[in-house]
Design a protein around this motif. Structure first.
Motif, PDB file in Angstrom:
ATOM      1  N   GLU A 193       5.220  23.070  54.666  1.00 29.92           N
ATOM      2  CA  GLU A 193       6.481  23.208  55.395  1.00 29.92           C
ATOM      3  C   GLU A 193       6.166  23.848  56.741  1.00 29.92           C
ATOM      4  O   GLU A 193       5.455  24.851  56.796  1.00 29.92           O
ATOM      5  N   ILE A 194       6.701  23.288  57.810  1.00 28.82           N
ATOM      6  CA  ILE A 194       6.399  23.855  59.130  1.00 28.82           C
ATOM      7  C   ILE A 194       7.251  25.083  59.404  1.00 28.82           C
ATOM      8  O   ILE A 194       6.797  26.076  59.938  1.00 28.82           O
ATOM      9  N   GLY A 195       8.504  25.015  59.026  1.00 20.09           N
ATOM     10  CA  GLY A 195       9.376  26.190  59.099  1.00 20.09           C
ATOM     11  C   GLY A 195       9.507  26.752  60.508  1.00 20.09           C
ATOM     12  O   GLY A 195       9.675  26.008  61.476  1.00 20.09           O
ATOM     13  N   ALA A 196       9.442  28.081  60.597  1.00 19.50           N
ATOM     14  CA  ALA A 196       9.721  28.767  61.857  1.00 19.50           C
ATOM     15  C   ALA A 196       8.721  28.428  62.950  1.00 19.50           C
ATOM     16  O   ALA A 196       9.018  28.563  64.134  1.00 19.50           O
ATOM     17  N   ALA A 197       7.528  27.963  62.565  1.00 19.79           N
ATOM     18  CA  ALA A 197       6.535  27.627  63.581  1.00 19.79           C
ATOM     19  C   ALA A 197       7.036  26.513  64.495  1.00 19.79           C
ATOM     20  O   ALA A 197       6.560  26.364  65.628  1.00 19.79           O
ATOM     21  N   ALA A 198       8.006  25.730  64.012  1.00 21.48           N
ATOM     22  CA  ALA A 198       8.579  24.684  64.855  1.00 21.48           C
ATOM     23  C   ALA A 198       9.184  25.274  66.127  1.00 21.48           C
ATOM     24  O   ALA A 198       9.273  24.595  67.157  1.00 21.48           O
ATOM     25  N   SER A 199       9.606  26.535  66.068  1.00 20.26           N
ATOM     26  CA  SER A 199      10.175  27.160  67.266  1.00 20.26           C
ATOM     27  C   SER A 199       9.151  27.276  68.383  1.00 20.26           C
ATOM     28  O   SER A 199       9.500  27.265  69.567  1.00 20.26           O
ATOM     29  N   MET A 200       7.883  27.405  68.022  1.00 18.51           N
ATOM     30  CA  MET A 200       6.855  27.455  69.064  1.00 18.51           C
ATOM     31  C   MET A 200       6.780  26.118  69.798  1.00 18.51           C
ATOM     32  O   MET A 200       6.632  26.074  71.019  1.00 18.51           O
ATOM     33  N   SER A 201       6.895  25.034  69.039  1.00 20.47           N
ATOM     34  CA  SER A 201       6.889  23.718  69.683  1.00 20.47           C
ATOM     35  C   SER A 201       8.092  23.564  70.602  1.00 20.47           C
ATOM     36  O   SER A 201       7.972  23.052  71.720  1.00 20.47           O
TER      37      SER A 201
END
Lengths: 367, 343, 367, 343
Positions: free
Chosen positions: A298-306
């Motif tokens: 699951e990518i989760g919160a790391a998507a916010s970096m993208s």
């Protein structure tokens, strides 16, 4: 570690490139005009006829069951070919992932093939005048009615809604804040739509007024009261991999370098070269993310970096183009691109919110 | 003795202009009129401020009118204001009725791509390789060019009939550039004020968004950018005025025996003009970015008056040389060894 | 508006330039070494013998009653001449303004002339381990004793304290937070000093431990319990005009341009040119501020804008020099300058605090 | 099929190195020893990882050891690690006992100003105009040069006796540059971790400073910078490895009939190497800036271990070409039209 493509992937790229090279329309009117909207729907239907409108979807819904990497390849070729923006974007990238994950088989069979062909065009209905970044403050409500629900309230910043056929969003069925929200789809026929003109003068957004709009029981996605969880899964996808494939930024960066080169100004060339490398970094990062998703992560919160990275890169690229073009910007597509890029750090969760998420959920800093 | 600030007279002029623009150039006028408040400003003598007495003007310096020009930016005043009030007095000072505001002027000088507000111009001054030409409205063919700013339309210019003008364009071009920088400061200040007002009023997560540190710090950065761009604009105005004074002194064979201490040689004046334009343009563009971020999606619409100021920030930052062009001039001058400071 | 200097100002500049050109020592050991400290005191005494150590002070305290503009002229010449950093800085720029404003005539006559000559070197004692940015959380205390006060507690980040003769700071005499703090001066003799080595390996800071250090009644500045107000006036002066005259940044910018020019890299030259213009902007802004102060205005919170601007400009200049010099940086004074510049956004109120002040007190945003 | 991430084997190697360094290169060792953990790493075969089997090595690629190199950066490991483990195998692969870690190597190649850790080197490879020279410890004269990093001292090198080396330095130089970029990523990750830990623990104004948005957003920006620099470093390692593979293929008269698809022509490899070094250097310098700002005055002292990582961020960002040098190469390559992407 490996960056080679498989023979099948290379064949797929060649097929897509070849087809696009003979089918991409020279240029369509803006999708926010009546005739532009129709032309974009026609283009979606043509794409769908090749099963190229939703390559990653299952075959039965109109796709090719393509892998994530194949989808990324498709996107690279699509934007490099100068193909039109996708009028079906909200449905394909926001609603469809939720439908596939939370919808019934009947819902998927009913709506996804039509979405893939552009028969239906979906508008999102998230924000309200008093609930922008603070989505849990929603007050629009759904009241039980025989056979379904009646919707009341006021949504805003609904992209594409001026011409869309259907909409989806969160409505309060009980409770307060995150609790008691239900994810509902609805036909646009009885919604009072007030277009909102954007900086470019075209109604990319609209306000939606609901005064008893009927949505039958089949239009509820997931459980009653479970809308917040479903929407968060959707908006996380909006912020992350699926909405913003690198293809568009790669194409922009290539064009920016060409523009900068013609200026002969080493400082501007340096800024363009930097953007080009950053677009490449975004592409590579996306390959790494695709690998993790394929492996079940699951990518989760790391998507916010993208989200932070692509939106600010896109803005930087277009702002540089503005400086390069000066008073000629309006004669090129760059001016509209610049105005569009300004919205990037705002929509799908402002970058301030994204940085909070990175700090709190990726780095573990206190709320 | 250094006295780096505006005099009461200069500020009073600006206050008068501000009052007129508040009344006669409200946001509603930007939607409805091409040249709001023009007659009122003319009535104040605005278009004769820089003209010499023999042309019915007041013979003021650019420095004298700088705060007033900033007010025209703050109000987002449309029309060829800089071209008529600031450039024309140094290109066509002998034009009858120029001081009265009865004649509108647009210009297309080196570094400009198109002539702004040329649809309103009675006279155009167009620089050609063999020198500037004066073109009357009836001889001109205009082709509108798309741009960001609905209140500052751009035009390609063509013509058959024209008169040669026996004048150097540099003095007018420098002043128009610095005047545009002053307008950019005004635009930036207004954008900042609008951001602050919105951040106080708009609540999310149960608090005014202006109480969040991320919003505070973005707006603080805008405040700092404007605060330190403005003195460069003042300095450039002094330099331009000083170079005129120095030329005048030279012209009189330096009879007074003392070189003007403010104005330097032309290269330094150009440097100071470019510093002003680049810094003011960057401050306004930063303010535009912040105001959109603070407003969220609502900032991105045509319904808000905000859009006029956004468009002005972008159109003026590209006018009379983009920020990139002025940065290039700055590094050429400075790396060429021009590190002289004045006084 | 006018940027001309008066004949008197030009004469003053010529005198200062002339004197410095024949008296500035080639280079002194760091003031944080024992021999460097002594050498810097000698230099201060030499400056004072010309009444050049505190030009803006009244003649009776060792100055020339120079105007603010003359002081700015002095500073420009001082740094352009490559003269040494001021070991008396804390006393001159932090304590002296408070003494002149809140002290008794006896206190001024006793301490200021000695400070001007470098006979006494003063260290500040503001921060405590648990009270850095949050100065109101101070816990060090002063207890009444016959004839004066006894000091207890623990201060830190006291610059120059390793070699200083006297100190000044806030001590709690009653109450909590901002209330009940008293501004006290004290001799360093009985203070336990633990030097803190900085990144450059030298003890620019120290910890101070107080275990009953005696300060007699004459060492209280202002009223008992009024220390917060007095200190705020002082730190505002620290953040604002008086601590950071443009002279140092102008000299740095000139040297940076020369360094960048020799690289031949247009991108680095552009960055240097930008810094040069910003240093010039800071200078011009300071002239405008001087005019307002001379006319009787209080600068107040606007001083925070100057603090943010000069500290980040200084850091940017030195970071660029690091890139220009690469592995040769350590052979030049730029490396020490870089390490020093890193502290700029931290001391005298972090730039985060400064931006809060700008937002709240200049722009009027809510706390 | 693209598989852009590290294998279990590659990650396991890194985990082993990390465990060794945690135990044998703690911060206390940085104060006390010039070459902590060297023997332990040697015992793992660390210095033979890139050497071919005929030199008692494992014949791994740079990509294989990249996560392990990142760990050496994260631990701030002193000593000529990159020079001995990464550069030497491509300069002096036939040196006896190189794989065992018994021989330390320093290098002074084009783009370097001084030789790092040359005081510890048994052998030095120094590039001269007429080709690289091999210099033994007993023939060398070292002049120490002041720098920011106490654990990575720099030396000017002079010598009389030396042997010519019949080898191209580019393969070694590229690998050392990418290895240094990997170390910079490790340094940046450690600085970020230290910042986060301090921001959670330190309270001011009654709250952990990590709860203030200004602190959060600074650290989020560091996280983003590291997150998007790292893939450029991986990519550069693949490119360097691929160009070796392509050369090997060429050397066999392209018998396999398929050109290596990852490695491009040399110019593209150089471009990718510069992209990696510049991005990693900038991320580490940004992390250093943030960690100081979060720590306040305490970060500015010699007492905290922090100073070693700060110094490493600065020293490595200047090593094997400054960020500015690599940015210049990037713009030359990219504006020269090298927009090829792989695959």
């Amino acid at each position: 570690m490996d960056l080679d493509f498989s023979p099948a992937e290379r064949d797929f790229r060649a097929e897509v490139r070849d087809w696009l090279s003979t089918h991409v329309p020279r240029s369509l009117p803006s999708m926010d005009t009546f005739e532009g909207f129709a032309a974009h729907r026609e283009w979606e239907a043509l794409l769908a006829s090749e099963r190229l409108s939703v390559v990653s979807w299952p075959v039965e819904y109109g796709g090719r069951s393509a892998s994530l990497v194949e989808w990324l390849i498709f996107e690279e070729e699509y934007w490099a070919a100068g193909a039109p923006a996708r009028v079906t974007q909200n449905g394909i990238f926001l609603l469809a992932p939720s439908l596939m994950r939370f919808g019934t088989p009947e819902q998927c069979e009913r709506w996804l093939p039509r979405m893939a062909r552009g028969d239906d065009v979906w508008a999102q209905a998230w924000s309200e005048p008093e609930a922008g970044s603070d989505l849990a403050a929603l007050t629009s409500r759904a009241e039980p009615a025989p056979g379904g629900w009646r919707l009341y309230g006021h949504k805003t910043w609904s992209s594409r809604a001026t011409h869309a056929t259907h909409g989806f969003g969160l409505f309060r069925t009980s409770g307060a804040r995150h609790k008691g929200l239900t994810y509902l789809m609805f036909p646009m026929d009885d919604v009072a739509v007030r277009p909102i003109a954007q900086l470019d003068g075209l109604p990319g957004f609209a306000e939606l007024h609901f005064d008893g709009v009927f949505a039958d029981q089949s239009m509820v996605l997931g459980e009653i009261g479970d809308g917040w969880r479903i929407a968060m899964a959707t908006t996380s996808s909006e912020r992350g991999l699926t909405l913003r494939s690198p293809g568009r930024f790669l194409a922009t960066a290539d064009r920016l370098v060409a523009l900068a080169r013609s200026s002969g100004d080493p400082v501007l060339i340096d800024r363009a070269a930097r953007c080009w490398v950053e677009a490449e970094a975004y592409r590579l990062h996306t390959f790494a993310t695709a690998r993790r998703i394929t492996a079940g992560a699951e990518i989760g919160a790391a998507a916010s970096m993208s989200k932070v990275f692509w939106s600010e890169l896109d803005l930087r690229m277009h702002a540089l183009a503005m400086e390069l073009l000066g008073e000629r910007a309006g004669e090129t597509p760059w001016l509209d691109g610049f105005l569009f890029s300004l919205a990037g750090p705002i929509y799908a969760g402002t970058n301030e919110i994204q940085r909070n998420i990175i700090a709190e959920r990726v780095l573990g800093l206190p709320r | 003795m250094t006295d780096f600030g505006f005099t009461d007279d200069q500020l009073a002029l600006a206050a008068t202009v501000r009052d007129v623009l508040r009344e006669h150039c409200p946001p509603a006028a930007l939607r409805a009129e091409r040249r709001p408040a023009w007659d009122r400003l003319a009535g104040l003598g605005f278009f004769g401020l820089l003209l010499p007495a023999e042309a019915d003007g007041l013979g003021l310096t650019l420095t004298d009118v700088l705060p007033a020009l900033e007010e025209t930016g703050r109000a987002c005043l449309p029309g060829p204001v800089v071209e008529t009030a600031v450039a024309a007095p140094f290109l066509v000072p002998g034009t009858p009725k120029l001081a009265s505001g009865a004649v509108s002027v647009s210009v297309l000088l080196p570094g400009q791509t198109y002539a702004p507000d040329a649809d309103l111009a009675d006279l155009l001054v167009v620089a050609r390789a063999d020198g500037p030409r004066l073109v009357a409205r009836e001889s001109v063919r205009l082709v509108p060019k798309p741009g960001a700013d609905p209140c500052r339309p751009l035009f390609a210019v063509d013509f058959d009939e024209s008169e040669p003008l026996d004048v150097r364009v540099a003095p007018a071009l420098r002043r128009a550039t610095v005047a545009t920088a002053a307008q950019l400061i005004g635009v930036a200040r207004e954008l900042l004020a609008v951001s602050v007002a919105y951040a106080k009023a708009r609540t999310q997560f149960g608090a005014a968004i202006g109480s969040f540190q991320a919003v505070k710090h973005q707006l603080a950065d805008v405040a700092v950018a404007v605060e330190f761009a403005a003195p460069l604009v003042w300095r450039a105005a002094l330099a331009v005025d000083g170079s005129a004074a120095a030329l005048a002194v030279d012209g009189r064979a330096a009879a007074a025996g003392r070189a003007a201490s403010v104005g330097g040689p032309a290269v330094t004046v150009e440097r100071d003009v470019s510093a002003a334009k680049a810094a003011a343009g960057e401050a306004a563009v930063l303010a535009a970015r912040a105001v959109l971020q603070v407003h969220g999606a609502i900032g991105y619409t045509e319904e808000l008056d905000l859009r006029f100021w956004l468009a002005r920030a972008w159109s003026l930052s590209a006018a009379y040389g983009t920020t990139a062009v002025h940065r290039e001039r700055l590094r050429t001058a400075i790396s060429g060894g021009d590190l002289r400071r004045y006084p």
